[in-house]
Design a protein around this motif. Sequence first.
Motif, PDB file in Angstrom:
ATOM      1  N   TRP A  98     -38.751 -28.715  36.170  1.00 32.80           N
ATOM      2  CA  TRP A  98     -38.812 -27.497  36.981  1.00 32.80           C
ATOM      3  C   TRP A  98     -40.234 -27.283  37.524  1.00 32.80           C
ATOM      4  CZ3 TRP A  98     -34.046 -26.497  37.942  1.00 32.80           C
ATOM      5  CH2 TRP A  98     -33.071 -26.785  36.978  1.00 32.80           C
ATOM      6  N   MET A  99     -40.602 -28.053  38.520  1.00 34.48           N
ATOM      7  CA  MET A  99     -41.972 -28.026  39.035  1.00 34.48           C
ATOM      8  C   MET A  99     -42.379 -26.655  39.566  1.00 34.48           C
ATOM      9  SD  MET A  99     -44.837 -29.584  39.428  1.00 34.48           S
ATOM     10  CE  MET A  99     -44.949 -31.367  39.626  1.00 34.48           C
ATOM     11  N   ARG A 100     -41.455 -25.900  40.111  1.00 38.05           N
ATOM     12  CA  ARG A 100     -41.801 -24.557  40.606  1.00 38.05           C
ATOM     13  C   ARG A 100     -42.434 -23.730  39.506  1.00 38.05           C
ATOM     14  NH1 ARG A 100     -42.793 -22.498  45.382  1.00 38.05           N
ATOM     15  NH2 ARG A 100     -41.285 -24.078  46.041  1.00 38.05           N
ATOM     16  N   ASP A 101     -41.944 -23.867  38.298  1.00 39.53           N
ATOM     17  CA  ASP A 101     -42.372 -23.000  37.200  1.00 39.53           C
ATOM     18  C   ASP A 101     -43.489 -23.595  36.356  1.00 39.53           C
ATOM     19  OD1 ASP A 101     -40.488 -21.220  38.058  1.00 39.53           O
ATOM     20  OD2 ASP A 101     -39.001 -21.754  36.551  1.00 39.53           O
ATOM     21  N   VAL A 102     -43.500 -24.913  36.196  1.00 41.33           N
ATOM     22  CA  VAL A 102     -44.522 -25.532  35.359  1.00 41.33           C
ATOM     23  C   VAL A 102     -45.698 -26.055  36.182  1.00 41.33           C
ATOM     24  CG1 VAL A 102     -42.782 -26.178  33.673  1.00 41.33           C
ATOM     25  CG2 VAL A 102     -43.492 -27.858  35.373  1.00 41.33           C
ATOM     26  N   GLY A 103     -45.507 -26.185  37.479  1.00 44.25           N
ATOM     27  CA  GLY A 103     -46.567 -26.681  38.347  1.00 44.25           C
ATOM     28  C   GLY A 103     -47.526 -25.587  38.761  1.00 44.25           C
ATOM     29  N   TYR A 132     -36.246 -24.131  25.932  1.00 43.35           N
ATOM     30  CA  TYR A 132     -36.378 -25.351  25.146  1.00 43.35           C
ATOM     31  C   TYR A 132     -37.704 -25.349  24.401  1.00 43.35           C
ATOM     32  CZ  TYR A 132     -38.826 -27.030  29.434  1.00 43.35           C
ATOM     33  OH  TYR A 132     -39.646 -27.164  30.533  1.00 43.35           O
ATOM     34  N   PHE A 133     -37.799 -26.246  23.446  1.00 38.44           N
ATOM     35  CA  PHE A 133     -39.015 -26.427  22.654  1.00 38.44           C
ATOM     36  C   PHE A 133     -39.138 -27.913  22.348  1.00 38.44           C
ATOM     37  CE2 PHE A 133     -41.304 -26.922  18.698  1.00 38.44           C
ATOM     38  CZ  PHE A 133     -42.391 -26.098  18.869  1.00 38.44           C
ATOM     39  N   PRO A 134     -40.347 -28.486  22.388  1.00 34.11           N
ATOM     40  CA  PRO A 134     -41.618 -27.867  22.790  1.00 34.11           C
ATOM     41  C   PRO A 134     -41.803 -27.894  24.298  1.00 34.11           C
ATOM     42  CG  PRO A 134     -41.988 -30.127  22.122  1.00 34.11           C
ATOM     43  CD  PRO A 134     -40.523 -29.881  21.922  1.00 34.11           C
ATOM     44  N   TRP A 135     -42.904 -27.290  24.750  1.00 34.54           N
ATOM     45  CA  TRP A 135     -43.242 -27.294  26.171  1.00 34.54           C
ATOM     46  C   TRP A 135     -44.691 -27.740  26.376  1.00 34.54           C
ATOM     47  CZ3 TRP A 135     -41.485 -22.895  23.550  1.00 34.54           C
ATOM     48  CH2 TRP A 135     -42.474 -21.993  23.126  1.00 34.54           C
ATOM     49  N   ASP A 136     -45.181 -28.553  25.448  1.00 34.53           N
ATOM     50  CA  ASP A 136     -46.581 -28.967  25.469  1.00 34.53           C
ATOM     51  C   ASP A 136     -46.927 -29.827  26.681  1.00 34.53           C
ATOM     52  OD1 ASP A 136     -44.790 -30.788  24.233  1.00 34.53           O
ATOM     53  OD2 ASP A 136     -46.446 -31.903  23.352  1.00 34.53           O
ATOM     54  N   LYS A 137     -46.039 -30.724  27.074  1.00 29.74           N
ATOM     55  CA  LYS A 137     -46.314 -31.566  28.241  1.00 29.74           C
ATOM     56  C   LYS A 137     -46.331 -30.728  29.521  1.00 29.74           C
ATOM     57  CE  LYS A 137     -44.180 -35.661  26.182  1.00 29.74           C
ATOM     58  NZ  LYS A 137     -43.054 -36.632  26.281  1.00 29.74           N
ATOM     59  N   ASP A 138     -45.429 -29.768  29.608  1.00 25.81           N
ATOM     60  CA  ASP A 138     -45.385 -28.902  30.790  1.00 25.81           C
ATOM     61  C   ASP A 138     -46.688 -28.128  30.968  1.00 25.81           C
ATOM     62  OD1 ASP A 138     -42.843 -29.708  31.444  1.00 25.81           O
ATOM     63  OD2 ASP A 138     -41.842 -27.992  30.531  1.00 25.81           O
ATOM     64  N   ARG A 139     -47.282 -27.715  29.883  1.00 21.46           N
ATOM     65  CA  ARG A 139     -48.511 -26.910  29.973  1.00 21.46           C
ATOM     66  C   ARG A 139     -49.683 -27.717  30.524  1.00 21.46           C
ATOM     67  NH1 ARG A 139     -50.297 -24.056  24.829  1.00 21.46           N
ATOM     68  NH2 ARG A 139     -51.532 -22.862  26.315  1.00 21.46           N
ATOM     69  N   ARG A 140     -49.621 -29.042  30.414  1.00 19.83           N
ATOM     70  CA  ARG A 140     -50.726 -29.883  30.890  1.00 19.83           C
ATOM     71  C   ARG A 140     -50.570 -30.316  32.344  1.00 19.83           C
ATOM     72  NH1 ARG A 140     -50.336 -31.869  25.395  1.00 19.83           N
ATOM     73  NH2 ARG A 140     -48.876 -33.518  25.983  1.00 19.83           N
ATOM     74  N   ILE A 363     -37.065 -26.749  41.742  1.00 19.44           N
ATOM     75  CA  ILE A 363     -37.543 -28.099  41.415  1.00 19.44           C
ATOM     76  C   ILE A 363     -38.642 -28.560  42.354  1.00 19.44           C
ATOM     77  CG2 ILE A 363     -35.311 -28.685  40.419  1.00 19.44           C
ATOM     78  CD1 ILE A 363     -34.772 -30.430  42.912  1.00 19.44           C
ATOM     79  N   THR A 364     -39.137 -27.677  43.206  1.00 17.54           N
ATOM     80  CA  THR A 364     -40.140 -28.033  44.202  1.00 17.54           C
ATOM     81  C   THR A 364     -41.329 -27.078  44.129  1.00 17.54           C
ATOM     82  OG1 THR A 364     -38.963 -26.661  45.811  1.00 17.54           O
ATOM     83  CG2 THR A 364     -38.482 -29.015  45.819  1.00 17.54           C
ATOM     84  N   GLN A 365     -42.487 -27.546  44.590  1.00 16.00           N
ATOM     85  CA  GLN A 365     -43.677 -26.689  44.703  1.00 16.00           C
ATOM     86  C   GLN A 365     -44.494 -27.170  45.891  1.00 16.00           C
ATOM     87  OE1 GLN A 365     -45.458 -23.882  44.742  1.00 16.00           O
ATOM     88  NE2 GLN A 365     -45.207 -23.717  42.520  1.00 16.00           N
TER      89      GLN A 365
END
Length: 370
Positions: A98-103, A132-140, A363-365
């Motif tokens: 979900w790039m819109r939200d994690v990007g 979901y869990f974890p979200w560590d990769k998304d935060r980076r 799914i876009t940013q």
Amino acid sequence: MNDTDIATERRTATPAELGFSMPAEFAPHDACWMLWPQRPDNWRYGAKPAQAAFVAVARAIAESETVFVGVNDDQYENARNQLPSHIRVIELSSNDAWMRDVGPTFLTHPDGRLAMVDWEFNAWGGLNGGLYFPWDKDRRIRQKIAEVLGIERFITPLVVEGGAIHVDGEGTLITTEECLLNPNRNPDLAKPEIERLLCAYLGVEKIIWLPRGCFQDETDGHVDNLCCFVAPGEVALTWTDDDSDPQHAISREALGILEAATDARGRRLTVHKLPMPGPLTIAETEASGVDRLSSSRPRQPGDRMAASYVNFYIGNSVVVMPRLDPAHDDEAHAILENLFPGRRVVAVDAREILLGGGNIHCITQQQPRV
């Protein structure tokens, strides 16, 4: 002022104080960023149907601008072989797609600089309703993109997903109370403080609050599934005339607020209604293909999905919309053609994206042109 003083000022000054702001999505882009779906507890059958839908979206947007697709290493070769050669595939680890939200939320400066806001991310609610869990990769992800592009990154502790906000590029932001005032996002911040931070980091001057997002939206009511700016002073709103449907009351409530509001420049808003597809529910065969894990949201047969045609992407020369319901697809396509006369409206089969909990905008940013 010496170099140390300048560095201190830079660290403490907000993007707005430095002259940065978030452009509207309908402003020119340099690129679009996406991620590759693969997690089997969200996407059925190992995400193969979803991957085909993501490829179709990327192809359509690539007619209009450069597309980057971030991929986990174990899916790099598969993604590279599925995507056309002119789409840029890069290794960029993520927990989901979900790039819109994690990007990043990109900012521009009048002097031609590009920057980004690095929001806090907790997977749409953390351990209190998160997906979901974890979200560590998304935060980076935001830090990695900032380094790839060589741009300034403004870090804020405010929990905000990109789908929770829409701006007109002229000082106005639309969001929902259901999301940004949810206790699972920023429990220690009151509404005025959240407004202050949004203005400081996005360069906006006025915020229009809608009470709720679409019915059964698992993101806690992201505005990008309900309402979006299509031009200065103009918004699109998901709509149904069926007053027995729970969405009717939500959309009618939003319509009243939007029609009574003025934007940052004092204009009354023109509201364009987009029909709601469906209602659409998850079929037995669709639910049976998803892995069941305790750390992710279950997909059950009969669950209603938060389907919306408002969840489209505005590219430089195309508008990519979801094809979801034969009863309403053509009507929604015609409305978008009228709203974007200078762009070609491309409809993409998007049910597979919807089954994962979002759609094309999610799914876009966009990376704005500077």
